[in-house]
Design a protein around this motif. Structure first.
Motif, short mmCIF file in Angstrom:
data_model
loop_
_atom_site.label_atom_id
_atom_site.label_comp_id
_atom_site.label_asym_id
_atom_site.label_seq_id
_atom_site.Cartn_x
_atom_site.Cartn_y
_atom_site.Cartn_z
N ASP A 124 5.36 -40.09 90.27
CA ASP A 124 4.69 -38.85 89.87
C ASP A 124 5.71 -37.76 89.58
O ASP A 124 6.78 -37.72 90.20
CB ASP A 124 3.73 -38.35 90.96
CG ASP A 124 2.49 -39.23 91.10
OD1 ASP A 124 2.28 -40.13 90.26
OD2 ASP A 124 1.74 -39.01 92.07
N GLN A 125 5.39 -36.88 88.66
CA GLN A 125 6.28 -35.77 88.31
C GLN A 125 6.13 -34.65 89.34
O GLN A 125 5.07 -34.48 89.94
CB GLN A 125 5.94 -35.22 86.94
CG GLN A 125 6.34 -36.12 85.81
CD GLN A 125 6.16 -35.42 84.46
OE1 GLN A 125 5.27 -34.60 84.29
NE2 GLN A 125 7.01 -35.76 83.51
N SER A 138 14.00 -32.26 85.30
CA SER A 138 13.66 -33.66 85.05
C SER A 138 13.78 -34.53 86.30
O SER A 138 13.55 -35.74 86.24
CB SER A 138 14.58 -34.23 83.96
OG SER A 138 15.94 -34.15 84.40
N THR A 139 14.10 -33.94 87.45
CA THR A 139 14.30 -34.71 88.68
C THR A 139 13.00 -35.38 89.12
O THR A 139 11.94 -34.75 89.17
CB THR A 139 14.82 -33.80 89.81
OG1 THR A 139 16.04 -33.21 89.39
CG2 THR A 139 15.05 -34.58 91.09
N SER A 140 13.10 -36.67 89.44
CA SER A 140 11.94 -37.42 89.93
C SER A 140 11.91 -37.36 91.46
O SER A 140 12.88 -36.95 92.11
CB SER A 140 12.03 -38.88 89.48
OG SER A 140 13.11 -39.52 90.15
N LEU A 141 10.80 -37.78 92.03
CA LEU A 141 10.71 -37.83 93.50
C LEU A 141 11.75 -38.79 94.07
O LEU A 141 12.35 -38.51 95.10
CB LEU A 141 9.30 -38.26 93.92
CG LEU A 141 8.23 -37.19 93.74
CD1 LEU A 141 6.84 -37.80 93.81
CD2 LEU A 141 8.40 -36.09 94.78
N MET A 158 14.38 -26.07 88.78
CA MET A 158 13.15 -25.69 89.48
C MET A 158 13.45 -25.69 90.97
O MET A 158 14.39 -26.34 91.43
CB MET A 158 12.02 -26.66 89.14
CG MET A 158 12.28 -28.10 89.48
SD MET A 158 10.91 -29.15 88.91
CE MET A 158 11.57 -30.77 89.27
N THR A 159 12.66 -24.94 91.70
CA THR A 159 12.82 -24.89 93.15
C THR A 159 11.66 -25.62 93.79
O THR A 159 10.49 -25.33 93.51
CB THR A 159 12.87 -23.43 93.64
OG1 THR A 159 13.98 -22.78 93.01
CG2 THR A 159 13.05 -23.37 95.15
N ALA A 207 21.60 -28.78 91.76
CA ALA A 207 21.58 -28.85 90.30
C ALA A 207 22.56 -27.83 89.74
O ALA A 207 22.85 -26.82 90.37
CB ALA A 207 20.18 -28.54 89.79
N PRO A 208 23.07 -28.09 88.54
CA PRO A 208 23.93 -27.11 87.90
C PRO A 208 23.17 -25.80 87.70
O PRO A 208 21.95 -25.80 87.61
CB PRO A 208 24.27 -27.75 86.55
CG PRO A 208 23.85 -29.16 86.63
CD PRO A 208 22.84 -29.27 87.73
N ASN A 209 23.86 -24.71 87.60
CA ASN A 209 23.23 -23.41 87.44
C ASN A 209 22.82 -23.22 85.97
O ASN A 209 23.58 -22.72 85.16
CB ASN A 209 24.18 -22.31 87.89
CG ASN A 209 23.47 -20.98 88.01
OD1 ASN A 209 22.25 -20.91 87.90
ND2 ASN A 209 24.24 -19.93 88.22
#
Length: 93
Positions: free
Chosen positions: A76-77, A40-43, A14-15, A7-9
């Protein structure tokens, strides 16, 4: 364990701790890694990003996913600090 940035800095990351077993561990050449992704990344997106990085041979449709030790739906989030496991089919006999 290493941390991989996909992800961009920004502050909106989130980690996620990702665990690999069976063929996925072999293809990733590790059993566990910390991954930084956008909040906002999904599984589905997480698996797609990791699949491109590690060149996984299994499509998402063949896998189950678990978040924090519980089976989850691909819709799921996920949240900062979650532990995600991609589970390959198990053959028994």
């Amino acid at each position: 364990m290493s941390t991989i940035d996909v992800a961009p800095n920004t502050d909106a990351t989130m980690t996620i701790n990702v665990l690999y077993f069976a063929s996925l561990a072999d293809e990733a050449n590790c059993q566990e890694e910390a991954v930084s992704v956008e909040q906002s990344t999904s599984l589905t997106e997480l698996y797609e990003q990791l699949s491109q990085k590690h060149r996984f041979s299994r499509p998402q449709a063949e896998l189950r996913v678990a978040v924090n030790d519980y089976f989850a739906k691909w819709t799921d989030q996920i949240h900062d600090g979650d532990s995600v496991v991609f589970i390959t089919p198990v053959a028994g006999g």
